[in-house]
Write a protein that holds these residues in place. Structure first.
Motif, mmCIF file in Angstrom:
data_model
loop_
_atom_site.group_PDB
_atom_site.id
_atom_site.type_symbol
_atom_site.label_atom_id
_atom_site.label_comp_id
_atom_site.label_asym_id
_atom_site.label_seq_id
_atom_site.Cartn_x
_atom_site.Cartn_y
_atom_site.Cartn_z
ATOM 1 N N GLU A 33 0.846 -1.185 0.000
ATOM 2 C CA GLU A 33 0.000 0.000 0.000
ATOM 3 C C GLU A 33 0.891 1.247 0.000
ATOM 4 O O GLU A 33 1.889 1.299 0.721
ATOM 5 N N ASN A 34 0.545 2.234 -0.794
ATOM 6 C CA ASN A 34 1.275 3.505 -0.926
ATOM 7 C C ASN A 34 2.581 3.382 -1.701
ATOM 8 O O ASN A 34 3.377 4.314 -1.701
ATOM 9 N N ILE A 37 2.769 6.083 -4.769
ATOM 10 C CA ILE A 37 2.971 7.479 -4.350
ATOM 11 C C ILE A 37 4.380 7.665 -3.794
ATOM 12 O O ILE A 37 4.998 8.709 -3.991
ATOM 13 N N TYR A 44 6.604 11.979 0.541
ATOM 14 C CA TYR A 44 5.209 11.787 0.946
ATOM 15 C C TYR A 44 5.016 10.469 1.685
ATOM 16 O O TYR A 44 3.972 10.237 2.270
ATOM 17 N N SER A 45 6.008 9.618 1.639
ATOM 18 C CA SER A 45 5.905 8.335 2.309
ATOM 19 C C SER A 45 5.609 8.520 3.800
ATOM 20 O O SER A 45 4.774 7.818 4.360
ATOM 21 N N TYR A 46 6.266 9.457 4.429
ATOM 22 C CA TYR A 46 6.023 9.723 5.850
ATOM 23 C C TYR A 46 4.604 10.207 6.080
ATOM 24 O O TYR A 46 3.923 9.780 7.009
ATOM 25 N N ALA A 47 4.143 11.112 5.225
ATOM 26 C CA ALA A 47 2.802 11.676 5.379
ATOM 27 C C ALA A 47 1.716 10.618 5.220
ATOM 28 O O ALA A 47 0.662 10.704 5.852
ATOM 29 N N ASN A 48 1.964 9.632 4.385
ATOM 30 C CA ASN A 48 0.981 8.572 4.146
ATOM 31 C C ASN A 48 1.137 7.382 5.088
ATOM 32 O O ASN A 48 0.459 6.386 4.938
ATOM 33 N N GLY A 49 2.048 7.461 6.012
ATOM 34 C CA GLY A 49 2.236 6.368 6.962
ATOM 35 C C GLY A 49 3.167 5.284 6.480
ATOM 36 O O GLY A 49 3.195 4.193 7.026
ATOM 37 N N LYS A 52 3.167 0.149 3.235
ATOM 38 C CA LYS A 52 2.686 -0.935 4.097
ATOM 39 C C LYS A 52 2.609 -2.245 3.328
ATOM 40 O O LYS A 52 1.961 -2.334 2.296
#
Length: 79
Positions: A33-34, A37, A44-49, A52
């Motif tokens: 997941e993610n 992006i 943006y990896s940090y912003a999206n968690g 996963k």
């Protein structure tokens, strides 16, 4: 895939490259997941968690074992 759970979280796409190969080799159904992006906009990896790793609960122990071996048993380490 709605029953899949998070087995691990990674911050950068390069961290999952070898793991993807190992999971395919073991024929474990999975998805990241993610991932897209994070490829397009790494910060943006940090912003999206993070990225996963999602697997079926029945495969969780096997996946954790693969990650553990990758992290400790070789010179290839998950950063």
């Amino acid at each position: 895939m709605k029953d899949f759970i998070t087995a691990a979280v990674f911050n950068y796409p390069h961290e999952i490259t070898i793991l993807k190969h190992l999971l395919k080799e073991e024929e474990i159904q999975h998805y990241f997941e993610n991932e897209t992006i994070a490829d397009l906009m790494p910060m943006y990896s940090y912003a999206n968690g993070g990225i996963k790793l999602k697997v079926h609960p029945n495969d969780l122990d096997t996946v954790k074992e693969i990650i553990s071996k990758l992290d400790t048993g070789t010179n290839l380490k998950i950063v």
